[in-house]
Enzyme design. Structure first.
Site, PDB file in Angstrom:
ATOM      1  N   PHE A 112       0.811  -1.223   0.000  1.00  4.98           N
ATOM      2  CA  PHE A 112       0.000   0.000   0.000  1.00  4.98           C
ATOM      3  C   PHE A 112       0.842   1.269   0.000  1.00  4.98           C
ATOM      4  O   PHE A 112       0.364   2.338  -0.390  1.00  4.98           O
ATOM      5  CB  PHE A 112      -0.958  -0.008   1.203  1.00  4.98           C
ATOM      6  CG  PHE A 112      -0.361   0.483   2.498  1.00  4.98           C
ATOM      7  CD1 PHE A 112      -0.592   1.786   2.929  1.00  4.98           C
ATOM      8  CD2 PHE A 112       0.403  -0.352   3.307  1.00  4.98           C
ATOM      9  CE1 PHE A 112      -0.070   2.241   4.133  1.00  4.98           C
ATOM     10  CE2 PHE A 112       0.932   0.086   4.499  1.00  4.98           C
ATOM     11  CZ  PHE A 112       0.693   1.400   4.922  1.00  4.98           C
ATOM     12  N   LYS A 113       2.106   1.175   0.399  1.00  5.68           N
ATOM     13  CA  LYS A 113       2.961   2.367   0.426  1.00  5.68           C
ATOM     14  C   LYS A 113       3.111   2.974  -0.975  1.00  5.68           C
ATOM     15  O   LYS A 113       3.357   4.167  -1.114  1.00  5.68           O
ATOM     16  CB  LYS A 113       4.344   2.014   0.974  1.00  5.68           C
ATOM     17  CG  LYS A 113       4.354   1.237   2.292  1.00  5.68           C
ATOM     18  CD  LYS A 113       3.978   2.095   3.464  1.00  5.68           C
ATOM     19  CE  LYS A 113       3.892   1.297   4.757  1.00  5.68           C
ATOM     20  NZ  LYS A 113       5.158   1.004   5.371  1.00  5.68           N
TER      21      LYS A 113
END
Length: 442
Positions: A112-113
């Site tokens: 998700f980063k």
């Protein structure tokens, strides 16, 4: 829109100032001076938007056209998401028995980063190109932040990036995603310590305000406001996809379960909540349960050590952040196994921390709101955990190819002066930049 330090002792800054800051000069974090309040009409309008469009609306509220004109901003965000594998950028999987899993991992590094860092990098380069400036980004990582930060800026002429990774505390794939990027502007150190220990030299360097200013240093860790801003879109998207109806008043709540380590994603949810989004947040953590203890008992004390777990990106004690839930490794693997048996769906160990909470609530037959579990990474990044759950890893070809690539990583060993090594590297990059400037064609 102005931003002020959480400690209240630093001058306020605009979005550009907050973007280029790590910590505020007084050691606090920059946050908006005021939060816009979203009425029901706005929420109704936003409910039909795609994920990228939600990011655009949120960024417009917090950046302002005097800094980045709206058309330019939209173009930067489109560019940021252009390499995502899923056409929706993020995807909601609706599984059996009311289990909703929001997949935040369709970017280049399968975590998700990528979502917030690819946007943040676009904003950085926009301002740097306008001012013909160079910066050095310093990042400490527990696994996923480092690779996503490297991916977002690799090859950029006006950005050097230094990443400190905890040697032996990441998965092999996470480490290879960092050490196989052999670009001139990427500098990776393998630290003989855990995620909290490697943060110490970074904090020491950033505490020297004159040094930070001289070398144009900044951080891309979860403390950076631009990352929190983009991550707010996760919560809006989750709400709009899981709310049963927006035709009732008050609007129905949705429970969002957030697997969390340093609490950046959780902070984004809290801000969305304060802006009027009717979500109920659950902080799901592993054995390193400082957030669980803080929420349940008001205990923000550090444990004697950080415990290694299957959910390695959450092996953190120092966080900045409701209901909370703590899970053991045994519960994580049991959840992964159950989700596969019921849905033929592989969870990463971090996602399993969130889904485990869902199973606990269902098994207790607790009445609840609609619930969405955030999935921060693909199971493909954690074959060790998948095997520990008695399942078969599914590894994409591009991840398998990492094994064949050349690697480069400078060791930071126990007994070395890590702060001095970091300062020396930054000084060296500064000299290189001055050399490039002197040799540039007039």
């Amino acid at each position: 829109m102005w931003y002020v330090s959480t400690r209240g002792m630093a001058p306020r800054v605009d979005f550009e100032g907050a973007l280029f800051s790590g910590y505020a000069p007084d050691g606090g974090l920059f946050m908006p001076e005021e939060l816009p309040q979203l009425g029901i009409e706005t929420l109704h309008q936003w409910s039909a938007l795609s994920y990228p469009s939600l990011v655009k609306e949120l960024c417009t509220l917090f950046i302002g056209p005097e800094l980045i004109p709206k058309e330019v901003l939209n173009d930067l965000i489109d560019r940021a998401f252009s390499r995502f594998r899923h056409r929706e950028v993020v995807h909601l999987s609706r599984l059996r028995n009311g289990l909703n899993v929001l997949e935040l991992w369709h970017g280049a590094t399968y975590a998700f980063k990528d979502l917030s860092l690819c946007c943040t990098a676009q904003f950085l380069q926009y301002f740097l190109e306008k001012k013909e400036k160079h910066i050095t980004v310093v990042v400490g990582t527990s696994g996923d932040t480092g690779s996503a930060a490297i991916e977002s800026v690799q090859g950029a002429k006006n950005i050097d990036i230094i990443v400190l990774l905890p040697k032996g505390h990441c998965t092999k794939i996470q480490e290879l995603q960092m050490t196989t990027v052999l670009r001139e502007n990427v500098h990776v150190f393998g630290v003989e310590g855990n995620s909290d220990e490697l943060d110490e030299p970074i904090k020491a360097v950033f505490a020297d305000v004159a040094f930070v200013k001289k070398h144009n240093l900044m951080s891309l860790n979860s403390i950076n406001w631009a990352r929190v801003l983009v991550q707010m879109a996760h919560h809006f998207f989750a709400y709009f996809r899981c709310a049963p109806s927006l035709d009732t008043y008050p609007l129905p709540p949705v429970e969002v379960v957030v697997p969390t380590g340093a609490a950046g994603n959780l902070a984004a949810g809290c801000i969305a909540q304060k802006m009027g989004l009717p979500i109920r947040l659950v902080a799901a953590v592993n054995h390193n349960d400082i957030i669980h203890r803080t929420v349940q008992q008001g205990d923000f004390s550090l444990s004697a050590s950080v415990e290694l777990t299957l959910a390695s990106a959450m092996d953190i004690q120092l966080s900045g952040a409701m209901t909370s839930e703590s899970m053991s490794d045994e519960a994580i693997t049991w959840t992964m196994s159950r989700c596969w048996e019921e849905n033929q769906y592989l969870l990463c160990p971090h996602s399993a921390v969130a889904v485990g909470y869902h199973y606990q609530q269902r098994d207790r037959q607790q009445p609840s709101f609609p619930r969405c579990c955030l999935a921060p990474a693909s199971a493909a990044k954690f074959p060790e955990a998948v095997l520990a759950a008695g399942l078969t890893p599914e590894t994409p070809a591009e991840i398998l190819a990492l094994e064949l690539k050349e690697t480069h990583c400078t060791p930071m060993r126990k007994g070395d002066d890590w702060t001095l090594m970091l300062r020396d590297t930054i000084e060296s990059l500064g000299w290189q930049q001055r050399g490039h400037f002197l040799n540039a064609p007039k």
